[in-house]
Design a protein around this motif. Structure first.
Motif, mmCIF file in Angstrom:
data_model
loop_
_atom_site.group_PDB
_atom_site.id
_atom_site.type_symbol
_atom_site.label_atom_id
_atom_site.label_comp_id
_atom_site.label_asym_id
_atom_site.label_seq_id
_atom_site.Cartn_x
_atom_site.Cartn_y
_atom_site.Cartn_z
ATOM 1 N N ARG A 49 0.822 -1.218 0.000
ATOM 2 C CA ARG A 49 0.000 0.000 0.000
ATOM 3 C C ARG A 49 0.852 1.262 0.000
ATOM 4 O O ARG A 49 0.329 2.368 -0.095
ATOM 5 N N SER A 50 2.141 1.084 0.162
ATOM 6 C CA SER A 50 3.051 2.220 0.274
ATOM 7 C C SER A 50 4.098 2.177 -0.832
ATOM 8 O O SER A 50 5.283 2.372 -0.600
ATOM 9 N N ASP A 51 3.645 1.923 -2.040
ATOM 10 C CA ASP A 51 4.548 1.770 -3.186
ATOM 11 C C ASP A 51 4.902 3.147 -3.762
ATOM 12 O O ASP A 51 4.044 3.827 -4.326
ATOM 13 N N PRO A 52 6.159 3.566 -3.648
ATOM 14 C CA PRO A 52 6.546 4.905 -4.120
ATOM 15 C C PRO A 52 6.257 5.146 -5.593
ATOM 16 O O PRO A 52 5.910 6.255 -5.977
ATOM 17 N N ILE A 65 14.922 3.379 -5.177
ATOM 18 C CA ILE A 65 13.961 3.111 -4.113
ATOM 19 C C ILE A 65 14.515 2.051 -3.168
ATOM 20 O O ILE A 65 14.969 0.997 -3.612
ATOM 21 N N LEU A 66 14.498 2.373 -1.890
ATOM 22 C CA LEU A 66 14.862 1.391 -0.863
ATOM 23 C C LEU A 66 13.651 1.186 0.019
ATOM 24 O O LEU A 66 13.049 2.159 0.480
ATOM 25 N N ARG A 67 13.300 -0.056 0.264
ATOM 26 C CA ARG A 67 12.117 -0.329 1.093
ATOM 27 C C ARG A 67 12.438 -1.385 2.148
ATOM 28 O O ARG A 67 13.186 -2.329 1.888
ATOM 29 N N ASN A 68 11.887 -1.182 3.326
ATOM 30 C CA ASN A 68 12.004 -2.182 4.386
ATOM 31 C C ASN A 68 10.811 -2.016 5.317
ATOM 32 O O ASN A 68 9.863 -1.292 4.995
ATOM 33 N N VAL A 69 10.853 -2.681 6.456
ATOM 34 C CA VAL A 69 9.746 -2.575 7.412
ATOM 35 C C VAL A 69 9.643 -1.129 7.901
ATOM 36 O O VAL A 69 10.569 -0.608 8.504
ATOM 37 N N GLY A 70 8.552 -0.489 7.571
ATOM 38 C CA GLY A 70 8.306 0.870 8.041
ATOM 39 C C GLY A 70 8.979 1.967 7.236
ATOM 40 O O GLY A 70 8.732 3.143 7.469
ATOM 41 N N GLY A 71 9.851 1.613 6.307
ATOM 42 C CA GLY A 71 10.608 2.640 5.579
ATOM 43 C C GLY A 71 11.594 3.337 6.495
ATOM 44 O O GLY A 71 11.806 4.551 6.392
ATOM 45 N N ILE A 95 9.506 8.205 3.387
ATOM 46 C CA ILE A 95 8.041 8.149 3.455
ATOM 47 C C ILE A 95 7.582 7.031 4.391
ATOM 48 O O ILE A 95 7.856 5.854 4.139
ATOM 49 N N HIS A 96 6.926 7.408 5.471
ATOM 50 C CA HIS A 96 6.244 6.427 6.319
ATOM 51 C C HIS A 96 4.751 6.559 6.023
ATOM 52 O O HIS A 96 4.329 7.518 5.387
ATOM 53 N N HIS A 97 3.944 5.591 6.478
ATOM 54 C CA HIS A 97 2.531 5.660 6.097
ATOM 55 C C HIS A 97 1.600 5.270 7.235
ATOM 56 O O HIS A 97 1.983 4.530 8.146
ATOM 57 N N THR A 98 0.380 5.755 7.129
ATOM 58 C CA THR A 98 -0.629 5.453 8.151
ATOM 59 C C THR A 98 -0.947 3.956 8.140
ATOM 60 O O THR A 98 -0.816 3.282 7.115
ATOM 61 N N GLU A 158 26.075 17.833 1.721
ATOM 62 C CA GLU A 158 25.221 18.368 0.643
ATOM 63 C C GLU A 158 23.896 17.612 0.588
ATOM 64 O O GLU A 158 22.843 18.197 0.342
ATOM 65 N N LEU A 159 23.970 16.320 0.826
ATOM 66 C CA LEU A 159 22.759 15.508 0.768
ATOM 67 C C LEU A 159 21.851 15.803 1.959
ATOM 68 O O LEU A 159 20.624 15.859 1.827
ATOM 69 N N LYS A 160 22.481 16.042 3.109
ATOM 70 C CA LYS A 160 21.707 16.324 4.329
ATOM 71 C C LYS A 160 20.765 17.512 4.144
ATOM 72 O O LYS A 160 19.706 17.584 4.748
ATOM 73 N N GLU A 161 21.193 18.460 3.313
ATOM 74 C CA GLU A 161 20.367 19.658 3.097
ATOM 75 C C GLU A 161 19.112 19.355 2.282
ATOM 76 O O GLU A 161 18.204 20.176 2.212
ATOM 77 N N ASN A 162 19.094 18.209 1.658
ATOM 78 C CA ASN A 162 17.956 17.869 0.791
ATOM 79 C C ASN A 162 17.311 16.547 1.178
ATOM 80 O O ASN A 162 17.000 15.712 0.325
ATOM 81 N N ILE A 163 17.121 16.374 2.476
ATOM 82 C CA ILE A 163 16.424 15.191 2.980
ATOM 83 C C ILE A 163 15.070 15.648 3.511
ATOM 84 O O ILE A 163 14.997 16.522 4.373
ATOM 85 N N LYS A 164 14.026 15.095 2.948
ATOM 86 C CA LYS A 164 12.675 15.479 3.378
ATOM 87 C C LYS A 164 11.910 14.244 3.857
ATOM 88 O O LYS A 164 12.105 13.150 3.338
ATOM 89 N N GLY A 165 11.023 14.485 4.819
ATOM 90 C CA GLY A 165 10.248 13.389 5.374
ATOM 91 C C GLY A 165 8.752 13.597 5.192
ATOM 92 O O GLY A 165 8.264 14.734 5.232
ATOM 93 N N TYR A 166 8.024 12.507 4.998
ATOM 94 C CA TYR A 166 6.579 12.601 4.733
ATOM 95 C C TYR A 166 5.825 11.468 5.418
ATOM 96 O O TYR A 166 6.351 10.366 5.605
ATOM 97 N N LEU A 167 4.574 11.767 5.714
ATOM 98 C CA LEU A 167 3.651 10.717 6.143
ATOM 99 C C LEU A 167 2.614 10.565 5.037
ATOM 100 O O LEU A 167 1.926 11.530 4.668
ATOM 101 N N TYR A 168 2.517 9.357 4.506
ATOM 102 C CA TYR A 168 1.556 9.059 3.440
ATOM 103 C C TYR A 168 0.281 8.518 4.067
ATOM 104 O O TYR A 168 0.325 7.598 4.889
ATOM 105 N N ASP A 169 -0.842 9.114 3.676
ATOM 106 C CA ASP A 169 -2.140 8.687 4.181
ATOM 107 C C ASP A 169 -2.722 7.673 3.203
ATOM 108 O O ASP A 169 -3.069 8.024 2.069
ATOM 109 N N ILE A 170 -2.838 6.407 3.627
ATOM 110 C CA ILE A 170 -3.270 5.361 2.686
ATOM 111 C C ILE A 170 -4.741 5.501 2.294
ATOM 112 O O ILE A 170 -5.178 4.938 1.311
#
Ligand SMILES: [Zn+2]
Length: 180
Positions: A49-52, A65-71, A95-98, A158-170
């Motif tokens: 349900r959490s397919d990027p 794309i890297l995926r594991n338990v909970g992202g 991306i974590h999800h509800t 440089e990468l640290k400046e462009n790390i964003k986090g999200y909660l995906y609502d299924i």
């Protein structure tokens, strides 16, 4: 949900895929022809349900794309560092999800099951100190993961400046940005 799918059926589908498959370019070919590889890394849960690709409408090859338990990024740190070494990412989306499966079990439960199955092997694995990815605090798990990456001395600045986090609502299909 396709719970009755068999491996045999999936292998049969692969034959169909193979019939129209076009060879993918090698890294050498990409380098020689100066073809850019995807510079975006998406970390997400393994849950279907959490397919990027679906959530972000990704076209083929637009993101790693890297995926594991909970992202969750902590168990993926080696992978992230290795891939970034190869690709030099420009941005990362976590991306974590509800209703994540990781909120439906506890580390203690997993430790208990493994200890019961084989106490000696569980002890050797030191399961008592293993984090199996249980989450009790969505969306703070996203905040924690962004913080973990930004505090890592091994992740490029440089990468640290462009790390964003999200909660995906299924249910809604929406992405809510979670800032630290
Ligand atoms: Zn999940």
């Amino acid at each position: 949900m396709a719970e009755k799918i068999t491996i045999e059926e999936l292998l049969a589908r692969n034959k169909t895929v193979m019939a129209s498959h076009k060879p993918e370019p090698t890294f050498q070919f990409l380098a020689e022809n100066q073809i850019a590889v995807a510079k975006t890394l998406v970390v997400a849960c393994a849950d279907p349900r959490s397919d990027p690709s679906y959530i972000l409408g990704l076209n083929f090859g637009e993101a790693g794309i890297l995926r594991n338990v909970g992202g969750q990024v902590k168990p993926l740190l080696n992978d992230i560092l290795a891939l970034d070494n190869l690709i030099t990412f420009k941005q990362v989306m976590v991306i974590h999800h509800t209703d994540c499966g990781s909120t439906h079990f506890t580390n203690e439960q997993v430790r208990g099951v493994l200890t019961q199955r084989d106490p000696r092997a569980a002890a050797e694995m030191e399961v008592e100190s293993v984090d199996f990815g249980a989450v009790s605090d969505l969306p703070n798990s996203v905040v924690r993961d962004i913080k973990f990456l930004k505090e890592s001395k091994l992740v490029r600045e440089e990468l640290k400046e462009n790390i964003k986090g999200y909660l995906y609502d299924i249910e809604k299909g929406s992405l809510e940005e979670i800032s630290g």
